[in-house]
Enzyme design. Structure first.
Site, PDB file in Angstrom:
ATOM      1  N   GLU A 165      37.159  28.283  41.187  1.00  0.00           N
ATOM      2  CA  GLU A 165      37.346  28.462  42.624  1.00  0.00           C
ATOM      3  C   GLU A 165      36.314  27.581  43.318  1.00  0.00           C
ATOM      4  O   GLU A 165      35.134  27.948  43.415  1.00  0.00           O
ATOM      5  CB  GLU A 165      37.153  29.931  43.020  1.00  0.00           C
ATOM      6  N   CYS A 177      34.326  29.705  51.717  1.00  0.00           N
ATOM      7  CA  CYS A 177      35.186  28.664  51.162  1.00  0.00           C
ATOM      8  C   CYS A 177      36.460  28.528  51.985  1.00  0.00           C
ATOM      9  O   CYS A 177      37.110  27.479  51.962  1.00  0.00           O
ATOM     10  CB  CYS A 177      35.502  28.933  49.699  1.00  0.00           C
TER      11      CYS A 177
END
Length: 501
Positions: free
Chosen positions: A253, A287
């Site tokens: 990720e 993010c």
């Protein structure tokens, strides 16, 4: 509540928080929270050994029983939600609502995992051979290594942990060296759940405290069947090939450079609210933070003016205080990166609004609060294509929807995306195969705030991994295809005859 009392309420005693070489600081005021003793390579190896042994026993426990352990862990989180949320705020600098929201996300994934423990199912598949049945079964995978980032110090770990435990795996967690206290607190809460659960193998959950060398040890150890790593694209470039070299699994990720397209038919009031939270929430350190705004030329000036007014009303301050919407950046390096990006944007023709450092706590020279920055850009330049982990929103114009989608997709990252439009054709085009190339694509909501029910992750330099909901659980298990012959014959597939006239 004093810091020592807060830590004690989560099972962290003063004796374990002092005397080590790893200084843990609060981004709120730069104060020292603890000095921890990092794990040595030998201690880390011993932790992985314990986890490997625990896996061999835990995989034999029925999945619904494994789910019961996660149910108990969820109860501990509920009981300590306020305290753990306050520690997230203290150690990561998130505002209180976001700190407690992160713990709620942990509770939610525990609930999801408990239900999942009774649904780890495979398929029954039609066999081409008479008297045969074919099916697939799913089995526990092994030791799961988790490397987490500072910005979500507990929630992202829990996505991996809750699923891994119900899937029959053990977990070794290496948290960010910037936020180790929240990890230690989670381990203490899990130990309380274990005490209520009863018999469970030692080493089912291990926490490693230290720097990058411990992460590398997890990456390279063949006993770690799955390495789930959250961080920068640069980190992913190093981790992925090393795990692949030993034929391990990697769940990555990585970075996001998330954009919102605002079309002519958009509800601007709705869009401003969605853009604001996406761009400045967590001080731009998500993010999924909105980093690019692609606005139809007919709306550009009006929307930019609205956003400037909205930004001016956002209170930058101590994240523990009521009314604060934007807390501090994590450290000096984050502030420096933000200022460098703004300087580069100016050099590329950008007009910058905001971005200045703000003094919030007098005398706290090691705390970095900033005004969020709006940057009107003439084009999508190299600076815009690079993710800077700070509250910077680049604003650009478009004239044609296909042009907007092309601009949206013309960055290396592919995590989260959104369009604000009331045009059904535009909305469907954005969600189609020719639309957004991200793992998350939204209509009339922003880029942040993903729910645990859906798989979380992205494409391209975001890494391709999927965590949390949907069928992300399959990453934590191994699949076996089984064929059972209940006939008295032995036909071969594809009609092959072997050794017969």
């Amino acid at each position: 509540m004093k810091t020592t009392e807060l830590l004690a309420s989560l099972g962290l005693d003063a004796a374990t928080l002092d005397g080590g070489s790893l200084r843990v600081r609060s981004p709120i005021d730069g104060s020292t929270l603890a000095c921890l003793q990092p794990h040595t390579p030998a201690a880390a190896d011993a932790a992985i050994t314990r986890a490997a042994a625990a896996f061999r026993d835990w995989r034999r426990v029925p999945a619904p029983r494994r789910g019961e352990l996660i149910r108990l862990f969820g109860e501990e989180l509920r009981a300590h939600k306020q305290a753990l949320g306050a520690l997230v705020t203290l150690e990561a600098g998130k505002i209180s609502a976001e700190g407690e929201g992160e713990v709620q996300e942990m509770i939610d994934i525990c609930d999801f995992a408990v239900g999942l423990s009774r649904q780890l199912y495979g398929l029954t598949i039609a066999s081409e051979r008479p008297g045969h049945r074919m099916m697939e079964t799913w089995h526990p995978l092994g030791v799961v290594g988790v490397i987490s980032a500072f910005n979500f110090p507990v929630a992202v770990w829990s996505w991996n942990f809750a699923l891994a435990i119900v899937c029959g795996d053990s977990v070794v967690w290496k948290p960010s060296e910037k936020t180790p206290l929240t990890a230690l607190a989670c381990q203490k809460l899990f130990e309380r759940a274990l005490a209520r659960f009863g018999a469970a193998p030692a080493g089912l959950s291990e926490v490693l405290i230290g720097g990058v060398e411990l992460g590398e040890q997890l990456v390279d150890d063949a006993r770690v069947a799955l390495l789930s790593a959250t961080g920068s694209t640069r980190m992913g470039r190093a981790v992925g090939p090393r795990v692949a070299a030993r034929f391990g699994r990697a769940l990555l990720e990585l970075g996001g450079n998330n954009a919102i397209i605002v079309a002519p038919s958009a509800d601007l009031e709705l869009a401003v609210r969605g853009i604001l939270f996406g761009a400045v929430g967590t001080a731009g350190q998500r993010c999924t933070t909105t980093r690019r705004l692609i606005v139809h030329a007919s709306l550009h000036d009006e929307l930019l003016a609205r956003l400037r007014r909205a930004y001016a009303s956002c209170r930058v301050g101590d994240p523990r205080s009521s009314g604060t919407l934007i807390g501090p950046l994590i450290d000096a390096a984050a502030f420096s990166a933000m200022q460098s990006a703004l300087s580069a944007a100016r050099a590329e023709g950008g007009e910058v609004f905001g971005g200045e450092r703000v003094e919030v706590i007098a005398g706290a020279g090691d705390a970095y609060y900033v005004q969020p920055a709006l940057v009107a850009m003439p084009a999508q330049t190299a600076t815009v294509c690079h993710e800077t982990f700070a509250p910077i929103l680049y604003v650009m114009r478009y004239s044609d929807f296909e042009e907007a989608v092309a601009l949206h997709n013309a960055v290396p990252q592919g995590l989260s995306s959104a369009v604000f439009t009331n045009d059904l054709r535009e909305a469907e085009a954005f969600l189609s195969a020719a639309g957004s190339d991200c793992g998350i694509a939204n209509v009339n909501i922003g880029t942040s705030g993903a729910e645990i029910g859906g798989a979380f992750g992205g494409e391209k330099e975001t890494g391709g991994g999927r965590e949390s909901g949907s069928d992300a659980w399959k990453s934590y298990m191994r699949r076996a295809t089984n064929t059972i012959n209940y006939s008295r014959e032995l036909p071969l597939a594809q009609g092959i005859r072997f050794g017969e006239d």
